[in-house]
Structure formats: C-alpha cells, structure tokens
Design an enzyme around this catalytic site. Structure first.
Site, short mmCIF file in Angstrom:
data_model
loop_
_atom_site.label_atom_id
_atom_site.label_comp_id
_atom_site.label_asym_id
_atom_site.label_seq_id
_atom_site.Cartn_x
_atom_site.Cartn_y
_atom_site.Cartn_z
N GLY A 1 0.85 -1.20 0.00
CA GLY A 1 0.00 0.00 0.00
C GLY A 1 0.87 1.24 0.00
O GLY A 1 1.28 1.74 -1.05
N TRP B 1 -7.83 -1.99 -4.28
CA TRP B 1 -8.17 -0.58 -4.06
C TRP B 1 -8.02 0.26 -5.32
O TRP B 1 -7.60 1.42 -5.27
CB TRP B 1 -7.33 0.03 -2.93
CG TRP B 1 -7.40 -0.71 -1.64
CD1 TRP B 1 -6.39 -1.34 -0.98
CD2 TRP B 1 -8.58 -0.93 -0.84
NE1 TRP B 1 -6.84 -1.93 0.16
CE2 TRP B 1 -8.19 -1.69 0.28
CE3 TRP B 1 -9.92 -0.55 -0.98
CZ2 TRP B 1 -9.10 -2.09 1.26
CZ3 TRP B 1 -10.82 -0.95 0.01
CH2 TRP B 1 -10.41 -1.71 1.10
N GLU C 1 -1.20 14.60 -8.33
CA GLU C 1 -2.11 13.79 -7.52
C GLU C 1 -2.45 14.48 -6.21
O GLU C 1 -3.62 14.56 -5.82
CB GLU C 1 -1.47 12.43 -7.24
CG GLU C 1 -2.37 11.54 -6.38
CD GLU C 1 -1.76 10.19 -6.10
OE1 GLU C 1 -2.49 9.30 -5.61
OE2 GLU C 1 -0.55 10.01 -6.36
N ARG C 2 -1.45 14.99 -5.52
CA ARG C 2 -1.71 15.61 -4.22
C ARG C 2 -2.48 16.91 -4.33
O ARG C 2 -3.31 17.23 -3.48
CB ARG C 2 -0.38 15.80 -3.49
CG ARG C 2 0.24 14.47 -3.09
CD ARG C 2 1.67 14.56 -2.65
NE ARG C 2 2.20 13.20 -2.47
CZ ARG C 2 3.48 12.91 -2.29
NH1 ARG C 2 4.38 13.88 -2.25
NH2 ARG C 2 3.86 11.67 -2.14
N GLN D 1 -21.29 30.43 22.78
CA GLN D 1 -19.85 30.55 22.59
C GLN D 1 -19.20 29.23 22.20
O GLN D 1 -18.26 29.21 21.39
CB GLN D 1 -19.21 31.08 23.87
CG GLN D 1 -17.73 31.42 23.73
CD GLN D 1 -17.14 31.92 25.03
OE1 GLN D 1 -16.89 31.13 25.94
NE2 GLN D 1 -16.93 33.22 25.13
N GLY E 1 -26.21 17.56 15.48
CA GLY E 1 -26.84 16.61 16.40
C GLY E 1 -27.36 15.41 15.64
O GLY E 1 -26.71 14.87 14.75
#
Length: 380
Positions: free
Chosen positions: A132, A157, A241-242, A278, A340
């Site tokens: 990888g 992948w 790529e980055r 706050q 939430g």
C-alpha cells in the site's frame, strides 16, 4: 476562494458553480444521480461537463484540451467538490491522463487524452494486498513473452476500474537490487481477457475494486514509457495527484462548513440560535480560519507549479494534501456534532460528507506518509 482571480478564472468558477446548482443543487437531485449515494459517479452529468469542455481543462490543446494550468484545474475541482457533483471518476482520470501525456506513445496519447476530453474515465492501479504505502513492494508480475507480456497477480483498491476504459497498471517486470527498480507501466483495456474486476463494498458506495490478472496477455505496444522505469515516472506525477486531492477536499471542507453554518444560524434552543452560544461560535471561527489557511496554501502551491511546471514540489504538495484532507475530515465531524441527530440522518448531507472525507486521509498517500515526506525534506 483565492482573493485575486483573472476575469477568465472568475468566469470559470461562476459557470461551474451555476452548473452544479442547476444539475445537482438539491438533495433530491443528488440522490437520483447517485442511486442514493451508492454510485458516486454519474456518467450523464459527466458527459454534460465534457460537452462544456471542462474535463480537458489541464490537457494540451493538441488533444482537444484547454491547455490551462494547475490553478485553473484546482478552481474547477474545488468548485465541483463544493457543488457535490457526482463525478468521482475525474480525479483518477486526470491523474492518469497526466502520466500518459508525459510518457506514452503518440498512439496511446491520442486514445487516452482525446477520450478523456470526450468524457471517458481512466484508472490507475498500484496497490496490492501486501503493498500500500510501500509501493516498491509490488509483486504483481509482468513476464516477457513472444510479442508481449503475460500479467499475473492481484491488485486492490483500484478506484473507478469498473467504469474506466483503461487501467494504467504498475507491475514488476524484473527483480533488481532496489525494490523501486524493475517496475513498468502498462495500458490495460478493461475488457481484456485474463482480467477480472471485482468491486469492494465501502461506506462510500461503489468506488474501488480488486483486480485479478490470470495469464493476461498485453502486446509490447501496451508498455507506457520505459520498461523498468515506472518508479521515476510515478514520482513525476506526485505534484498533480496531491494537488487534485487537496483541491477536492478544500471544496468539501467549504461545503461542510457552509451547511453547518446555515444550520446553527437557524436551529434554536433555549430561545436563541445555537450558533450564538460561545461553544459553537468559537468552533465556527476556528474552522473558518483553517479553511482560509488551507485555501491560501492550495493556491500558493498551484501558482508555484504554474511558474515551474517541471519542478517537483514534494514538501509543498504533501503539505496541501495533509492539510486539506485532515481539515475536511475535521470540519465534517464538527458539522455532524453541531447538527446533532440530523447530522447522522440521511435526510441531510452531513453524514455522506463525513463518509466521503474521512477516507481522504488514507488514499493518495496517508497523512502519516505525507508527514514523513515533509519531515524528510527538513533532513529528518
């Protein structure tokens, strides 16, 4: 958005933004285009972008592209990510196209680059079950035979292989004294005999695949660049790529932030908007500041690449990838917390934004790898 844009750049941003609002601006539209989030690439929408000339934005005019720079490419990527356009195939496509542009034969360039401009998807395959982050540990084998090569082994992948025309395969063609030598790039049509593409189910939907090669024959003309030199060829594409991943995640962070801000302004508890408390107000301020920093970093590095397109900006590009992906994940997590229960519900976008950003710190070189690269540039 960078504070200074040319008229042409501003027109591009406005046009892409308007397109996204029109074509995928509502949750209902996006659900329809993505089969409720299970298919992150919609080819019909992608074809419309091709008709507008956007998919070849950074490709040479000789192949139908616009011949523009890294800044324009990042603007396009950021705005489509902000607009949540389901076009996951574009990132791997443009990364792969750049490799063909630099190293491929003229026939290969015509096939791939002109196809990209028309809306075709391309993929690149490096990772294996045992390789990888350590790309040099590849063992998928390409054996020289009469008239070509036989490929055997497994890759994994591989993003977008199932919708791609070709896979740019990195395979081992010889065993050398250095693990980074003896690797070669091949152009593999996805319908070739001896290749099986098997989808990997993820929380992001159908994006990645296992590839199984069994006596898969490729002619000599399938070699991309020089036999045994894939490692140096791969290193030449790291900037792109980055930066692509960075631009995508800056756009995603902006979108998660804006959706969160809208919610905390409207949601009331204890008689006033929750954003006025706050605890939330300060977190909003921190996220806004961090997004501004990430955006400025992205476009500063993009401008440097445009000035010196042949230079590898290892430190700076890794900083962009590290900062933008970690930030996008953080902002999406904060958004889920502030929304939430609604942040967890599929009725809202936040849960899908979290799913799409949390993996960004893994693919394209993990955050740990980016930190290691940055550290090495300081002599560590």
């Amino acid at each position: 958005m960078p504070r200074v844009l040319t008229d042409e750049q501003r027109d591009l941003v406005d046009a892409v933004g308007e397109f996204c609002r029109r074509e995928c601006g509502t949750k209902e539209q996006r659900d329809k285009l993505t089969a409720h989030g299970s298919e992150p690439h919609n080819q019909d929408l992608y074809d419309k972008m091709a008709d507008l000339g956007w998919l070849g934005i950074s490709l040479p005019e000789a192949y139908g592209g616009s011949g523009q720079g890294m800044t324009e490419l990042c603007l396009f990527l950021e705005e489509t990510a902000y607009g949540r356009a389901p076009m996951s195939g574009f990132a791997t496509t443009i990364i792969t196209a750049a490799a063909y542009e630099k190293f491929a034969s003229e026939e290969q360039k015509r096939t791939v680059l002109e196809g990209v401009v028309r809306g075709r998807v391309e993929a690149v395959s490096m990772s294996e079950p045992g390789a990888g982050s350590d790309v040099g540990a590849l063992v998928c084998r390409a054996e020289k035979v009469d008239g070509g090569w036989l490929i055997n082994g497994q890759k994994t992948w591989c993003s977008n292989a199932h919708i791609a025309d070709h896979i740019l395969l990195i395979a081992r063609t010889s065993q050398e004294d250095s693990k980074h030598r003896g690797l070669t790039q091949f152009m593999v049509p996805t319908g070739v005999d001896g290749l099986q593409i098997s989808g990997i189910e993820t929380m992001g939907g159908r994006e990645v695949n296992d590839l199984y090669f069994t006596d898969c024959f490729l002619p000599d003309s399938a070699v991309v660049g020089t036999v045994g030199q894939a490692w140096s060829q791969l290193m030449a594409g790291l900037n792109l790529e980055r930066m692509i991943l960075g631009a995508n995640m800056v756009g995603a962070a902006r979108r998660a932030f804006d959706d969160t801000l809208d919610y905390v302004k409207q949601r009331e508890q204890f008689g006033k908007p929750i954003g006025s408390f706050q605890a939330l107000k300060h977190r909003i301020a921190d996220m806004a500041t961090e997004i501004e920093c990430a955006q400025l970093l992205l476009y500063s590095v993009a401008a440097a690449i445009d000035r010196e397109p042949g230079k590898v900006f290892a430190r700076e590009a890794s900083m962009v990838k590290l900062k933008s992906t970690e930030l996008a994940k953080h902002v999406s997590l904060e958004g889920m917390q502030m929304l939430g229960g609604y942040g967890y519900a599929t009725e809202y976008d936040m849960e899908s934004m979290l799913r799409s950003t949390v993996v960004s710190t893994v693919y394209g070189g993990t955050s740990e790898i980016q930190r290691d690269i940055i550290g090495k540039t300081y002599g560590l």
